[in-house]
Each structure stands twice: as C-alpha cells, then as structure tokens.
Design an enzyme around this catalytic site. Structure first.
Site, mmCIF file in Angstrom:
data_model
loop_
_atom_site.group_PDB
_atom_site.id
_atom_site.type_symbol
_atom_site.label_atom_id
_atom_site.label_comp_id
_atom_site.label_asym_id
_atom_site.label_seq_id
_atom_site.Cartn_x
_atom_site.Cartn_y
_atom_site.Cartn_z
ATOM 1 N N GLU A 25 -35.945 -15.011 33.140
ATOM 2 C CA GLU A 25 -36.308 -14.310 34.377
ATOM 3 C C GLU A 25 -37.816 -14.331 34.583
ATOM 4 O O GLU A 25 -38.305 -14.525 35.704
ATOM 5 C CB GLU A 25 -35.827 -12.854 34.332
ATOM 6 C CG GLU A 25 -34.331 -12.697 34.368
ATOM 7 C CD GLU A 25 -33.929 -11.238 34.313
ATOM 8 O OE1 GLU A 25 -33.398 -10.762 35.336
ATOM 9 O OE2 GLU A 25 -34.153 -10.589 33.271
ATOM 10 N N LYS A 103 -31.928 -6.850 43.637
ATOM 11 C CA LYS A 103 -32.056 -8.009 42.749
ATOM 12 C C LYS A 103 -30.739 -8.782 42.827
ATOM 13 O O LYS A 103 -29.884 -8.684 41.955
ATOM 14 C CB LYS A 103 -32.356 -7.532 41.314
ATOM 15 C CG LYS A 103 -32.718 -8.638 40.346
ATOM 16 C CD LYS A 103 -33.114 -8.038 39.000
ATOM 17 C CE LYS A 103 -33.474 -9.114 37.996
ATOM 18 N NZ LYS A 103 -33.861 -8.538 36.699
#
Length: 123
Positions: A25, A103
């Site tokens: 990420e 997200k």
C-alpha cells in the site's frame, strides 16, 4: 452540527495516496475519496456577495488532495482527523467539519463496495 446550519458539502474529492499498514500500500498507492460537510454561516457572505466572507470550496478541495497525496499514514482514521483539523485551522469561516475518508481498494479478502471512516471536529 447544529440544527438548520448553512453547509458547504464536497463529495468525491479524489487523490492517490500511499496510506496503509501493508508494504504494498505504501509502495504502490491507491485511490482515496473524501467527502466533507462543513458548517459555515453564510449570512455575511450572502448579503455582500463576497467570497472573502465564506470559505472557498475550491481551495478546500485542493488542500484535501494535497493531504491525501502527501505524507503517508497507517490509518485512514489518522488521515480523516488531519483533514478535519486542517480545514478548521486554515479556513476561519468554517465552524465544524465532518470528514469521511473512503478507501475503495482496501485490502479486504471478501467482496465489498467501500470502506470508510468519518470524523467530526468543531471549534
């Protein structure tokens, strides 16, 4: 937010950020989407038709994208608080801020449409 408040609402402010606890990420980044509902008394701005007496939603949106694409954090909770606190510190006309950070590509092993956190901060 108080009852019958004047509100500025921004929905879907998007930027790529490198937030998260997993290495990939941080390395690869992913989209984050921010909604902000901001309490602001419009009386003076409306009577004078003067932008200076309110808060520029264009400027707020730009600052949100700078924070999302800026310094990485582990948690979207941290990101949401940073955005809300920035709005209150940089835009004096804003009395309170409700900020939701989405997200949509979070690393979740089951099918899902979205994950989001919401924070509320006021003066």
């Amino acid at each position: 937010m108080g009852t019958r408040a004047d509100l500025i609402t921004l929905r879907g402010v998007s930027a790529v950020g490198h937030h998260g606890v997993l290495d990939f990420e941080r390395r690869e980044g992913q989209p984050f989407v921010v909604d902000a509902v901001l309490e602001c008394d419009f009386a003076d701005a409306a009577s004078s038709d003067d932008l200076v007496k309110t808060a520029s939603y264009a400027d707020i949106a730009e600052r949100i994208t700078q924070i999302v694409s800026g310094e990485p954090v582990n948690l979207i909770e941290t990101l949401a608080v940073r955005i809300a606190e920035m709005i209150l510190s940089e835009f004096a006309a804003i009395a309170s801020a409700e900020v939701t950070v989405h997200k949509p590509k979070a690393p979740i092993a089951v099918p899902f449409d979205d994950v989001a956190v919401t924070v509320f901060r006021g003066r």
